[in-house]
Design a protein around this motif. Sequence first.
Motif, PDB file in Angstrom:
ATOM      1  N   LEU A 164       0.827  -1.201   0.000  1.00 60.96           N
ATOM      2  CA  LEU A 164       0.000   0.000   0.000  1.00 60.96           C
ATOM      3  C   LEU A 164       0.866   1.257   0.000  1.00 60.96           C
ATOM      4  O   LEU A 164       1.770   1.403   0.810  1.00 60.96           O
ATOM      5  N   ILE A 165       0.566   2.179  -0.924  1.00 63.22           N
ATOM      6  CA  ILE A 165       1.196   3.501  -0.954  1.00 63.22           C
ATOM      7  C   ILE A 165       0.269   4.537  -0.352  1.00 63.22           C
ATOM      8  O   ILE A 165       0.652   5.314   0.515  1.00 63.22           O
ATOM      9  N   ALA A 166      -0.971   4.548  -0.797  1.00 65.56           N
ATOM     10  CA  ALA A 166      -1.961   5.498  -0.280  1.00 65.56           C
ATOM     11  C   ALA A 166      -3.349   4.970  -0.600  1.00 65.56           C
ATOM     12  O   ALA A 166      -3.541   4.177  -1.529  1.00 65.56           O
ATOM     13  N   SER A 167      -4.339   5.404   0.178  1.00 66.19           N
ATOM     14  CA  SER A 167      -5.722   5.013  -0.067  1.00 66.19           C
ATOM     15  C   SER A 167      -6.635   6.096   0.453  1.00 66.19           C
ATOM     16  O   SER A 167      -6.249   6.920   1.286  1.00 66.19           O
ATOM     17  N   ARG A 285      -8.627  18.819   8.747  1.00 68.22           N
ATOM     18  CA  ARG A 285      -9.787  18.000   8.401  1.00 68.22           C
ATOM     19  C   ARG A 285      -9.815  17.701   6.901  1.00 68.22           C
ATOM     20  O   ARG A 285     -10.822  17.235   6.378  1.00 68.22           O
ATOM     21  N   THR A 286      -8.735  17.972   6.238  1.00 69.24           N
ATOM     22  CA  THR A 286      -8.651  17.749   4.801  1.00 69.24           C
ATOM     23  C   THR A 286      -7.296  17.142   4.478  1.00 69.24           C
ATOM     24  O   THR A 286      -6.338  17.333   5.220  1.00 69.24           O
ATOM     25  N   ARG A 287      -7.239  16.408   3.347  1.00 67.89           N
ATOM     26  CA  ARG A 287      -5.973  15.831   2.909  1.00 67.89           C
ATOM     27  C   ARG A 287      -5.445  16.544   1.673  1.00 67.89           C
ATOM     28  O   ARG A 287      -4.527  16.074   1.019  1.00 67.89           O
ATOM     29  N   THR A 288      -6.058  17.673   1.344  1.00 66.68           N
ATOM     30  CA  THR A 288      -5.652  18.387   0.145  1.00 66.68           C
ATOM     31  C   THR A 288      -4.702  19.537   0.438  1.00 66.68           C
ATOM     32  O   THR A 288      -4.395  20.326  -0.451  1.00 66.68           O
ATOM     33  N   SER A 312       1.405  10.394  10.358  1.00 66.79           N
ATOM     34  CA  SER A 312       0.293  10.053   9.470  1.00 66.79           C
ATOM     35  C   SER A 312      -0.903  10.976   9.639  1.00 66.79           C
ATOM     36  O   SER A 312      -1.652  11.217   8.687  1.00 66.79           O
ATOM     37  N   ASP A 313      -1.121  11.505  10.832  1.00 68.07           N
ATOM     38  CA  ASP A 313      -2.303  12.329  11.076  1.00 68.07           C
ATOM     39  C   ASP A 313      -1.976  13.793  11.348  1.00 68.07           C
ATOM     40  O   ASP A 313      -2.790  14.532  11.902  1.00 68.07           O
ATOM     41  N   GLY A 314      -0.772  14.236  11.015  1.00 69.34           N
ATOM     42  CA  GLY A 314      -0.424  15.638  11.233  1.00 69.34           C
ATOM     43  C   GLY A 314       1.061  15.825  11.441  1.00 69.34           C
ATOM     44  O   GLY A 314       1.870  14.947  11.130  1.00 69.34           O
ATOM     45  N   ILE A 315       1.408  16.975  11.993  1.00 72.53           N
ATOM     46  CA  ILE A 315       2.817  17.308  12.237  1.00 72.53           C
ATOM     47  C   ILE A 315       2.990  17.658  13.708  1.00 72.53           C
ATOM     48  O   ILE A 315       2.206  18.423  14.279  1.00 72.53           O
ATOM     49  N   ARG A 316       4.004  17.080  14.319  1.00 72.77           N
ATOM     50  CA  ARG A 316       4.318  17.336  15.726  1.00 72.77           C
ATOM     51  C   ARG A 316       5.682  18.015  15.804  1.00 72.77           C
ATOM     52  O   ARG A 316       6.580  17.705  15.014  1.00 72.77           O
ATOM     53  N   ARG A 436     -12.251   7.999   9.800  1.00 65.43           N
ATOM     54  CA  ARG A 436     -10.947   8.408  10.331  1.00 65.43           C
ATOM     55  C   ARG A 436     -10.026   7.217  10.543  1.00 65.43           C
ATOM     56  O   ARG A 436      -8.810   7.311  10.348  1.00 65.43           O
ATOM     57  N   LEU A 437     -10.597   6.092  10.944  1.00 67.96           N
ATOM     58  CA  LEU A 437      -9.781   4.899  11.188  1.00 67.96           C
ATOM     59  C   LEU A 437      -9.496   4.115   9.907  1.00 67.96           C
ATOM     60  O   LEU A 437      -8.625   3.249   9.892  1.00 67.96           O
ATOM     61  N   GLY A 438     -10.260   4.393   8.853  1.00 68.64           N
ATOM     62  CA  GLY A 438     -10.083   3.663   7.611  1.00 68.64           C
ATOM     63  C   GLY A 438     -10.577   2.233   7.676  1.00 68.64           C
ATOM     64  O   GLY A 438      -9.994   1.334   7.065  1.00 68.64           O
ATOM     65  N   VAL A 439     -11.666   2.005   8.430  1.00 72.89           N
ATOM     66  CA  VAL A 439     -12.222   0.661   8.564  1.00 72.89           C
ATOM     67  C   VAL A 439     -13.700   0.691   8.214  1.00 72.89           C
ATOM     68  O   VAL A 439     -14.314   1.754   8.105  1.00 72.89           O
ATOM     69  N   HIS A 440     -14.264  -0.493   8.036  1.00 69.22           N
ATOM     70  CA  HIS A 440     -15.697  -0.599   7.786  1.00 69.22           C
ATOM     71  C   HIS A 440     -16.456  -0.272   9.075  1.00 69.22           C
ATOM     72  O   HIS A 440     -15.956  -0.483  10.185  1.00 69.22           O
ATOM     73  N   ARG A 441     -17.673   0.215   8.922  1.00 71.56           N
ATOM     74  CA  ARG A 441     -18.470   0.596  10.089  1.00 71.56           C
ATOM     75  C   ARG A 441     -18.717  -0.594  11.006  1.00 71.56           C
ATOM     76  O   ARG A 441     -18.685  -0.454  12.237  1.00 71.56           O
TER      77      ARG A 441
END
Length: 477
Positions: A164-167, A285-288, A312-316, A436-441
């Motif tokens: 996986l590269i991105a999804s 709240r966006t990936r763009t 993965s979810d931001g910058i620290r 947000r988790l990238g999983v099925h409900r």
Amino acid sequence: MSLDLQAIVRAVGGECLQHRVTDRTRIDGVAHIEAFVVVGNPDYVTLVTGSTTELQRRLEYTNSVEDPLVNAVFVSHENSAALRALLAEHRMTGILGARVDQVALHATLAALIAEDRAASDRLVAAGMNVLTQVARRGGVTAVIAELARRIDGWAVLLDAQGQLIASAGAGRLHISDAVAVALGRPVRVRHEGLQVHQVGSDRDLAGYLVIATRSSSTSRSRDLATQAAALFDLLLRTHDPSRTERLGRGALYEILIGGGDSAQALLRRWGVHERSLTGFSLGARTRTVDLERALRRWFDELGAEHIFAAESDGIRGFVRDDLAAELASRVQAFESMGGLVALGLGDPAPTEQLNRSAVQARQALDTALEEGQRVLSFSRLPTVDLVLRALNGSPRDQLARVLSPLFDDAGEPGELAQTLRVFLAEHGAHRRSAERLGVHRQTLVARIRRVEELTGLSMDQADDRATAWLALRVAGL
């Protein structure tokens, strides 16, 4: 192509006699009876025109050999009992009684199809224009997110080995299916209609783009994804000299989080001689939006060292105490077309004990994103701050033990702990939490049930949710 038989009936009039195909079947073209030879795409249907005599002669000539013509749709201004009987005998779908006479009918159908194709091409061109602009701001991650939105489905980008590269919009099952289809593995795929687009050539393969769409416009999605695959080929092969720099900053950031004399010594070698720093977390709240590029520009303007690392979810990262307000003002003034960009700030901390400020910054960022605020300091979280500061010794330890089954022997949070944090941060909203988790409900529901079983808490009870949230804060999540 988005035209179906219903649209043709609305345009030229008449009645659709459904036999082999339904009136919801999409159309790929129009041909005269004598010119029709083969079915081009089994998912689409071709319209055929001509006289009843020509149709009868063609069908009777085939005898026992089934003519592919029966899988087409005969369109005519005629609507006689004999023509209806002929179509019924061969189970051939037709549109009869068109208000356009036979001379102009073929030209009218060709014009309708050409207009539909032109409209589809314009939408694909507009989509690629947006994807190209997004690529400049956010690279591969932003493009895959925008592509998934435009096709109303999900998209997975894999390398040549199936890694996986991105999804975007895809859960774990989607990714597994994408890998299986891309690599041709003999497994049962749980999603029908997956499209695989090769990234690169056979000789110089860069990977695979796999998409699935909920939209009926599969051809438009296919065209857009084909061009997106070419864009990904360019992005994946573009040399990024900052990649090594980002990896290095990430490793250095971990040393700072570890604290102690090594952290102080590293900061001095980094050119930072302050005795205390302020932790910050930048997210969106966006990936763009390319957060790292924006942050790098802001730090250059402030004359600050780049003490931050992308996750993965931001910058620290950490910033000088006297520059924290300046950084906050830039985030406050930042205008994003894609969505909210937020900054969380911790309390100033000694350079040998920066971990606590980093945890506070992440907690402030989570609250800022939840409440739609652009900038939020940990000190502005009075409820959580007062409770946590008042807890010491045994009460704090007891609260921490509430979620101990969700942590491993080394005290690291597991998958269930991370799931619980996102679930509570999204106020128990299943759809947003699953995204947000990238999983099925249903996967999310199963995980929350497991959390309740292990902890004895009920996420339906307000007191239990509050207890779980405070326990997560004590654990630094």
